[in-house]
Design a protein around this motif. Structure first.
Motif, PDB file in Angstrom:
ATOM      1  N   LYS A 198     -67.267 -15.341 -16.973  1.00 16.07           N
ATOM      2  CA  LYS A 198     -66.668 -14.081 -17.447  1.00 16.07           C
ATOM      3  C   LYS A 198     -65.237 -14.307 -17.930  1.00 16.07           C
ATOM      4  CE  LYS A 198     -69.478 -11.117 -14.463  1.00 16.07           C
ATOM      5  NZ  LYS A 198     -69.515 -10.193 -13.316  1.00 16.07           N
ATOM      6  N   GLU A 199     -64.518 -15.164 -17.213  1.00 15.62           N
ATOM      7  CA  GLU A 199     -63.144 -15.469 -17.627  1.00 15.62           C
ATOM      8  C   GLU A 199     -63.116 -16.171 -18.982  1.00 15.62           C
ATOM      9  OE1 GLU A 199     -61.697 -17.717 -14.338  1.00 15.62           O
ATOM     10  OE2 GLU A 199     -61.136 -15.946 -13.164  1.00 15.62           O
ATOM     11  N   GLU A 200     -64.113 -17.030 -19.245  1.00 13.50           N
ATOM     12  CA  GLU A 200     -64.198 -17.707 -20.541  1.00 13.50           C
ATOM     13  C   GLU A 200     -64.421 -16.701 -21.662  1.00 13.50           C
ATOM     14  OE1 GLU A 200     -63.772 -20.934 -21.587  1.00 13.50           O
ATOM     15  OE2 GLU A 200     -62.934 -21.158 -19.559  1.00 13.50           O
ATOM     16  N   VAL A 201     -65.288 -15.716 -21.411  1.00  9.08           N
ATOM     17  CA  VAL A 201     -65.528 -14.676 -22.419  1.00  9.08           C
ATOM     18  C   VAL A 201     -64.252 -13.868 -22.646  1.00  9.08           C
ATOM     19  CG1 VAL A 201     -66.874 -12.632 -23.027  1.00  9.08           C
ATOM     20  CG2 VAL A 201     -67.979 -14.529 -21.848  1.00  9.08           C
ATOM     21  N   CYS A 202     -63.519 -13.597 -21.574  1.00  9.12           N
ATOM     22  CA  CYS A 202     -62.260 -12.848 -21.701  1.00  9.12           C
ATOM     23  C   CYS A 202     -61.251 -13.614 -22.556  1.00  9.12           C
ATOM     24  CB  CYS A 202     -61.674 -12.554 -20.325  1.00  9.12           C
ATOM     25  SG  CYS A 202     -62.606 -11.314 -19.397  1.00  9.12           S
ATOM     26  N   LYS A 203     -61.218 -14.946 -22.405  1.00  8.19           N
ATOM     27  CA  LYS A 203     -60.335 -15.778 -23.240  1.00  8.19           C
ATOM     28  C   LYS A 203     -60.762 -15.705 -24.703  1.00  8.19           C
ATOM     29  CE  LYS A 203     -59.116 -19.149 -19.651  1.00  8.19           C
ATOM     30  NZ  LYS A 203     -59.289 -20.550 -19.169  1.00  8.19           N
ATOM     31  N   GLU A 204     -62.081 -15.724 -24.923  1.00 11.93           N
ATOM     32  CA  GLU A 204     -62.621 -15.599 -26.285  1.00 11.93           C
ATOM     33  C   GLU A 204     -62.207 -14.255 -26.898  1.00 11.93           C
ATOM     34  OE1 GLU A 204     -67.015 -14.723 -28.157  1.00 11.93           O
ATOM     35  OE2 GLU A 204     -66.899 -16.248 -26.587  1.00 11.93           O
ATOM     36  N   ILE A 205     -62.283 -13.191 -26.108  1.00 11.65           N
ATOM     37  CA  ILE A 205     -61.888 -11.861 -26.573  1.00 11.65           C
ATOM     38  C   ILE A 205     -60.399 -11.831 -26.906  1.00 11.65           C
ATOM     39  CG2 ILE A 205     -61.641  -9.433 -25.899  1.00 11.65           C
ATOM     40  CD1 ILE A 205     -64.146  -9.841 -24.116  1.00 11.65           C
ATOM     41  N   GLU A 206     -59.604 -12.463 -26.073  1.00 14.76           N
ATOM     42  CA  GLU A 206     -58.148 -12.498 -26.294  1.00 14.76           C
ATOM     43  C   GLU A 206     -57.813 -13.207 -27.602  1.00 14.76           C
ATOM     44  OE1 GLU A 206     -54.095 -14.027 -23.995  1.00 14.76           O
ATOM     45  OE2 GLU A 206     -56.046 -14.140 -22.996  1.00 14.76           O
ATOM     46  N   ILE A 207     -58.479 -14.333 -27.866  1.00 11.77           N
ATOM     47  CA  ILE A 207     -58.255 -15.078 -29.112  1.00 11.77           C
ATOM     48  C   ILE A 207     -58.658 -14.236 -30.316  1.00 11.77           C
ATOM     49  CG2 ILE A 207     -59.046 -17.063 -30.473  1.00 11.77           C
ATOM     50  CD1 ILE A 207     -59.281 -18.590 -27.775  1.00 11.77           C
ATOM     51  N   LYS A 208     -59.832 -13.581 -30.210  1.00 14.27           N
ATOM     52  CA  LYS A 208     -60.314 -12.747 -31.324  1.00 14.27           C
ATOM     53  C   LYS A 208     -59.362 -11.580 -31.590  1.00 14.27           C
ATOM     54  CE  LYS A 208     -65.127 -13.528 -32.172  1.00 14.27           C
ATOM     55  NZ  LYS A 208     -66.330 -12.851 -32.679  1.00 14.27           N
ATOM     56  N   ASN A 209     -58.793 -11.025 -30.529  1.00 12.60           N
ATOM     57  CA  ASN A 209     -57.864  -9.907 -30.709  1.00 12.60           C
ATOM     58  C   ASN A 209     -56.578 -10.350 -31.395  1.00 12.60           C
ATOM     59  OD1 ASN A 209     -59.130  -7.514 -29.836  1.00 12.60           O
ATOM     60  ND2 ASN A 209     -58.912  -8.124 -27.703  1.00 12.60           N
TER      61      ASN A 209
ATOM     62  N   GLN B  59     -72.812  -6.812 -31.258  1.00 12.76           N
ATOM     63  CA  GLN B  59     -74.211  -6.517 -31.562  1.00 12.76           C
ATOM     64  C   GLN B  59     -74.327  -5.457 -32.648  1.00 12.76           C
ATOM     65  OE1 GLN B  59     -76.840  -6.164 -28.129  1.00 12.76           O
ATOM     66  NE2 GLN B  59     -77.949  -4.495 -29.101  1.00 12.76           N
ATOM     67  N   ARG B  60     -73.452  -4.452 -32.607  1.00 13.58           N
ATOM     68  CA  ARG B  60     -73.491  -3.352 -33.579  1.00 13.58           C
ATOM     69  C   ARG B  60     -72.674  -3.654 -34.843  1.00 13.58           C
ATOM     70  NH1 ARG B  60     -74.874   1.836 -31.483  1.00 13.58           N
ATOM     71  NH2 ARG B  60     -76.607   1.511 -30.058  1.00 13.58           N
ATOM     72  N   GLN B  61     -72.001  -4.821 -34.869  1.00 15.44           N
ATOM     73  CA  GLN B  61     -71.105  -5.172 -35.980  1.00 15.44           C
ATOM     74  C   GLN B  61     -70.102  -4.044 -36.236  1.00 15.44           C
ATOM     75  OE1 GLN B  61     -73.998  -6.132 -39.138  1.00 15.44           O
ATOM     76  NE2 GLN B  61     -73.551  -8.291 -38.792  1.00 15.44           N
ATOM     77  N   MET B  62     -69.514  -3.582 -35.149  1.00 17.78           N
ATOM     78  CA  MET B  62     -68.618  -2.432 -35.216  1.00 17.78           C
ATOM     79  C   MET B  62     -67.244  -2.821 -35.752  1.00 17.78           C
ATOM     80  SD  MET B  62     -69.528  -0.580 -31.587  1.00 17.78           S
ATOM     81  CE  MET B  62     -68.240   0.646 -31.746  1.00 17.78           C
ATOM     82  N   ILE B  63     -66.628  -1.879 -36.454  1.00 16.26           N
ATOM     83  CA  ILE B  63     -65.233  -2.015 -36.858  1.00 16.26           C
ATOM     84  C   ILE B  63     -64.400  -1.385 -35.736  1.00 16.26           C
ATOM     85  CG2 ILE B  63     -63.502  -1.391 -38.572  1.00 16.26           C
ATOM     86  CD1 ILE B  63     -65.848  -1.014 -40.540  1.00 16.26           C
ATOM     87  N   CYS B  64     -63.462  -2.143 -35.195  1.00 14.48           N
ATOM     88  CA  CYS B  64     -62.713  -1.626 -34.053  1.00 14.48           C
ATOM     89  C   CYS B  64     -61.259  -2.057 -34.125  1.00 14.48           C
ATOM     90  CB  CYS B  64     -63.352  -2.087 -32.744  1.00 14.48           C
ATOM     91  SG  CYS B  64     -63.703  -3.847 -32.702  1.00 14.48           S
ATOM     92  N   ASP B  65     -60.414  -1.345 -33.403  1.00 14.75           N
ATOM     93  CA  ASP B  65     -59.005  -1.707 -33.322  1.00 14.75           C
ATOM     94  C   ASP B  65     -58.797  -2.849 -32.333  1.00 14.75           C
ATOM     95  OD1 ASP B  65     -58.127   0.304 -35.112  1.00 14.75           O
ATOM     96  OD2 ASP B  65     -58.369   1.768 -33.521  1.00 14.75           O
ATOM     97  N   THR B  66     -59.664  -2.917 -31.323  1.00 21.79           N
ATOM     98  CA  THR B  66     -59.551  -3.925 -30.275  1.00 21.79           C
ATOM     99  C   THR B  66     -60.942  -4.397 -29.891  1.00 21.79           C
ATOM    100  OG1 THR B  66     -57.598  -2.799 -29.387  1.00 21.79           O
ATOM    101  CG2 THR B  66     -58.685  -4.376 -27.943  1.00 21.79           C
ATOM    102  N   TYR B  67     -61.120  -5.704 -29.753  1.00 22.69           N
ATOM    103  CA  TYR B  67     -62.361  -6.221 -29.182  1.00 22.69           C
ATOM    104  C   TYR B  67     -62.311  -5.995 -27.676  1.00 22.69           C
ATOM    105  CZ  TYR B  67     -63.674  -8.557 -33.542  1.00 22.69           C
ATOM    106  OH  TYR B  67     -64.041  -8.812 -34.838  1.00 22.69           O
TER     107      TYR B  67
END
Length: 393
Positions: free
Chosen positions: A188-199, A115-123
């Protein structure tokens, strides 16, 4: 038995974490609790944690900070509690701090970042991270908030609920109440998989950036797609700070030409198509009253050295002054007067280095030595009695 620090607020998440770790019986647990005294129920939470520690013979440490800062309260509170956890860990000579972030926190952080379009080391949140030399461990990321509450109920573990979490005063609360609370565990598990792929994608991209940053010119950086991310990585590697995309884009516009930019305690400089980022240094001013061979923070005076490092100092030269070079400084050499700034230009020395360059003056305020140039004509000798080395040039 390993000693660990466990951060415990008294809520269901941290009480579940504390009990899970305590049941393992292979840890020496140091419990840290922070009472910000912002609500009456905070004292109830303090009692819950303290009573659990007394019952199970665990070391209990309490902090009651007073908020008197112009800083955002949430940011201030985070800094205060982690500083407290780290200080306590140092006292017990341990290096791990366990915190109770769970799956809902992971997803909430991810949505907040997007939402904040943040730059981060980890999603989202990493399983562990290093902060000031301490490992922050998050062993509950596989549990939902509801599951941790059920754990406390099943094991008859007392806990308190922070009523401020029920409001929508903070963006994170809005995300939690409008999205996460309506999700099933499988969602929630699906979102966690999405986060893992993005990372994984983020890690691959970061590695490409790091490979590029080994050797590059500023023009090459500015020509890159997502060049602001390349600049962000370059700055983070040196400053350990991430900046907003808007700020990075503004920096990139300035870096189209040679320039020096002050950023917090650092200097960012483009010079001859190269990029430099260095921490600012304090001004140097030393008075040397007599002949001495000694190491200083920025330089060393030695009995022996290379010819260009040498100078023949006479008794009437004292006291000597070692200071930063200034605009207009010059030194009289065998072939004439040399303007020190001209020396910098001829050698293509970046401005951040020029700010830290030292000179040696005698008691008559005459510059008699400059690192990289040597001594003036009146102090030249094949039998120099003092040699100066500036550490960082």
């Amino acid at each position: 038995m390993k000693t660990i620090v466990v951060a415990c607020s008294g809520g269901p998440d941290s009480m579940a974490l504390l009990d899970m770790l305590n049941q393992k019986q292979n840890y020496n647990i140091i419990v840290c609790h922070v009472n910000y005294q912002k609500r009456e129920s905070a004292f109830r939470d303090e009692s819950i944690v303290k009573e659990y520690c007394l019952k199970h013979n665990l070391s209990f440490h309490l902090l009651k900070p007073i908020y008197s800062s112009s800083q955002n309260f949430q940011a201030w509170a985070r800094d205060v509690r982690y500083d407290f956890f780290e200080q306590t860990a140092k006292e017990y000579k341990c290096h791990q701090i366990f915190v109770a972030h769970h799956m809902d926190d992971l997803i909430e952080t991810y949505y907040f970042q997007v939402q904040r379009q943040m730059i981060c080391d980890t999603y989202g949140l990493a399983n562990s991270m290093i902060r000031n030399g301490m490992e922050i461990v998050r062993p509950l990321l596989g549990y939902t908030k509801k599951e941790l509450e059920e754990y406390c109920i099943h094991h008859k573990i007392s806990y308190g609920l922070d009523e401020s979490n029920f409001t929508d005063h903070y963006t994170r609360n809005k995300i939690r109440h409008s999205k996460i609370e309506y999700m099933t565990r499988s969602q929630k598990e699906e979102v966690c998989k999405e986060i893992e792929i993005k990372n994984k994608q983020l890690e691959e991209f970061r590695n490409q950036i790091k490979d590029f940053l080994i050797s590059f010119t500023v023009d090459e950086l500015l020509d890159k797609e997502y060049s602001w991310l390349y600049l962000d990585q370059y700055l983070y590697d040196r400053m350990k700070i991430h900046f907003s995309k808007r700020y990075l884009m503004d920096l990139m516009d300035k870096l189209k030409k040679d320039i020096c930019i002050d950023i917090k305690d650092f200097i960012l400089e483009r010079y001859h198509n190269h990029l430099y980022c260095e921490k600012k240094k304090e001004k140097v001013y030393y008075i040397i009253n007599q002949m001495e061979y000694k190491k200083y923070k920025e330089f060393e005076l030695k009995k022996e050295g290379k010819t260009i490092e040498g100078i023949f100092v006479k008794e009437e030269d004292f006291p000597l002054v070692v200071r930063n070079a200034e605009k207009g400084d010059s030194i009289l050499l065998r072939y004439g007067t040399k303007n020190i700034n001209r020396f910098f230009i001829d050698r293509k020395i970046p401005h951040y280095k020029r700010r830290n360059w030292l000179v040696v003056e005698n008691c008559k305020q005459k510059i008699i030595f400059v690192p990289g140039i040597g001594c003036d004509v009146q102090h030249f000798s094949v039998n120099s009695n003092l040699f100066m080395i500036q550490y960082i040039l």
